[in-house]
Write an enzyme that holds these catalytic residues in place. Sequence first.
Site, PDB file in Angstrom:
ATOM      1  N   ARG A   1      63.173 100.079  56.847  1.00  0.00           N
ATOM      2  CA  ARG A   1      63.172 101.994  57.879  1.00  0.00           C
ATOM      3  C   ARG A   1      64.260 101.242  58.896  1.00  0.00           C
ATOM      4  O   ARG A   1      64.100 100.635  59.242  1.00  0.00           O
ATOM      5  CB  ARG A   1      62.104 102.729  57.791  1.00  0.00           C
ATOM      6  CG  ARG A   1      61.612 102.847  56.811  1.00  0.00           C
ATOM      7  CD  ARG A   1      62.082 104.702  55.680  1.00  0.00           C
ATOM      8  NE  ARG A   1      61.488 105.018  55.113  1.00  0.00           N
ATOM      9  CZ  ARG A   1      62.051 104.666  53.645  1.00  0.00           C
ATOM     10  NH1 ARG A   1      63.055 103.667  52.854  1.00  0.00           N
ATOM     11  NH2 ARG A   1      61.073 105.287  52.647  1.00  0.00           N
TER      12      ARG A   1
ATOM     13  N   GLU B   1      69.918 109.506  59.830  1.00  0.00           N
ATOM     14  CA  GLU B   1      70.903 108.909  58.052  1.00  0.00           C
ATOM     15  C   GLU B   1      70.998 110.852  57.850  1.00  0.00           C
ATOM     16  O   GLU B   1      70.403 111.878  57.732  1.00  0.00           O
ATOM     17  CB  GLU B   1      69.537 109.001  57.653  1.00  0.00           C
ATOM     18  CG  GLU B   1      69.641 107.759  57.188  1.00  0.00           C
ATOM     19  CD  GLU B   1      68.763 106.425  56.449  1.00  0.00           C
ATOM     20  OE1 GLU B   1      68.646 107.011  55.322  1.00  0.00           O
ATOM     21  OE2 GLU B   1      68.396 105.781  56.330  1.00  0.00           O
TER      22      GLU B   1
ATOM     23  N   HIS C   1      71.270 103.887  52.652  1.00  0.00           N
ATOM     24  CA  HIS C   1      70.167 103.318  52.092  1.00  0.00           C
ATOM     25  C   HIS C   1      70.194 103.469  50.588  1.00  0.00           C
ATOM     26  O   HIS C   1      69.686 104.236  49.797  1.00  0.00           O
ATOM     27  CB  HIS C   1      69.935 105.139  52.665  1.00  0.00           C
ATOM     28  CG  HIS C   1      68.000 104.436  52.180  1.00  0.00           C
ATOM     29  ND1 HIS C   1      67.508 105.484  53.681  1.00  0.00           N
ATOM     30  CD2 HIS C   1      67.227 103.602  51.644  1.00  0.00           C
ATOM     31  CE1 HIS C   1      66.259 104.943  53.388  1.00  0.00           C
ATOM     32  NE2 HIS C   1      66.209 104.675  52.278  1.00  0.00           N
TER      33      HIS C   1
END
Length: 327
Positions: free
Chosen positions: A232, A261, A280
């Site tokens: 993360r 993000e 991601h």
Amino acid sequence: MRDRLVVLYRGNRPPATARIESLADTVYATEEELPYLLPGADVLLAWVTITPAIREAWPDDPQKAPRWVHASSAGVDSFLFPALVDEPRVVLTNARGVYEQPTAEYVLGLILALANDFPGTWEHQRRREWRPRPGDGITGRTVLVWGTGPIGRAIARLLRAVGMRVSGAGRKARADDPDFGTVHGATTLRSALTDADYVVLSAPLTQDTRGMVDAPVLAAMKPGARLINVGRGGLVDEEALVDHLAAGRLAGAALDVFAQEPLPAESPLWNMPGVMISPHTAGETTGEREALLEVFLDNLTRHIKGRPLRNVVDKRRGYVVDGTPPA
């Protein structure tokens, strides 16, 4: 009476919705619709998981909150707010079992790309420049995998298989782990960082791990080492990382996750030499959606039949505790 199931989605609904609807009275909610549809639901399937919408829509009355919340992801940090964590009647499960091998393969690809400067090669190709350069090679290189859960274990097994020297870092130190060999705790972490050519982050984001890779940790890393983050974004102090990369202390980084993000266009990470950025996608594959659905449907069937659910998250720790059977 059938359960009332709310499916939180963004863009596309899950595949094979008829299978879901055959098992529960199903309604579909966007993030904007969730506050109106969540109260009174028995089950929440979070098809989108990186969102504040669940926290914001959570009913003030605990009796109107769902009894079971399923996250279609491995990480559950978006779900760890007090009203959900502190309510003992709410069970949280995740998608453990879907992302381990794809993420391990992605990490191996990143290490190969960094060791051989594939980004530089592609840039030379774009410029039509013939620039032969030797690669570093990966056999015998040392890797510290920080995060010893299922994804970290899959990474460790694959990297060992290609000849890398792997150890782990976790909450508890041990010397005889079947996948990592040595797992470093707080007392030996500094020496492990000093020895590692690559540091791979695969830990969940919790109160204990947020910001764990800060300026002192980066300073302790071996000069010329590389950082890979598939955990993360909140695990890393990005400002400190930029400083260490700019100073040349680290040879590079491969980052799949970020504190914000999408990564803002003004972030200096975009243009830093030796830095690879992906959106991601480390665990994503073409069959991901179908695999995620199967995990949920298995648990939904268990829920209806009153059988124990799989992948139950320890809400205090923020992850599925080892020993809990995967779906």
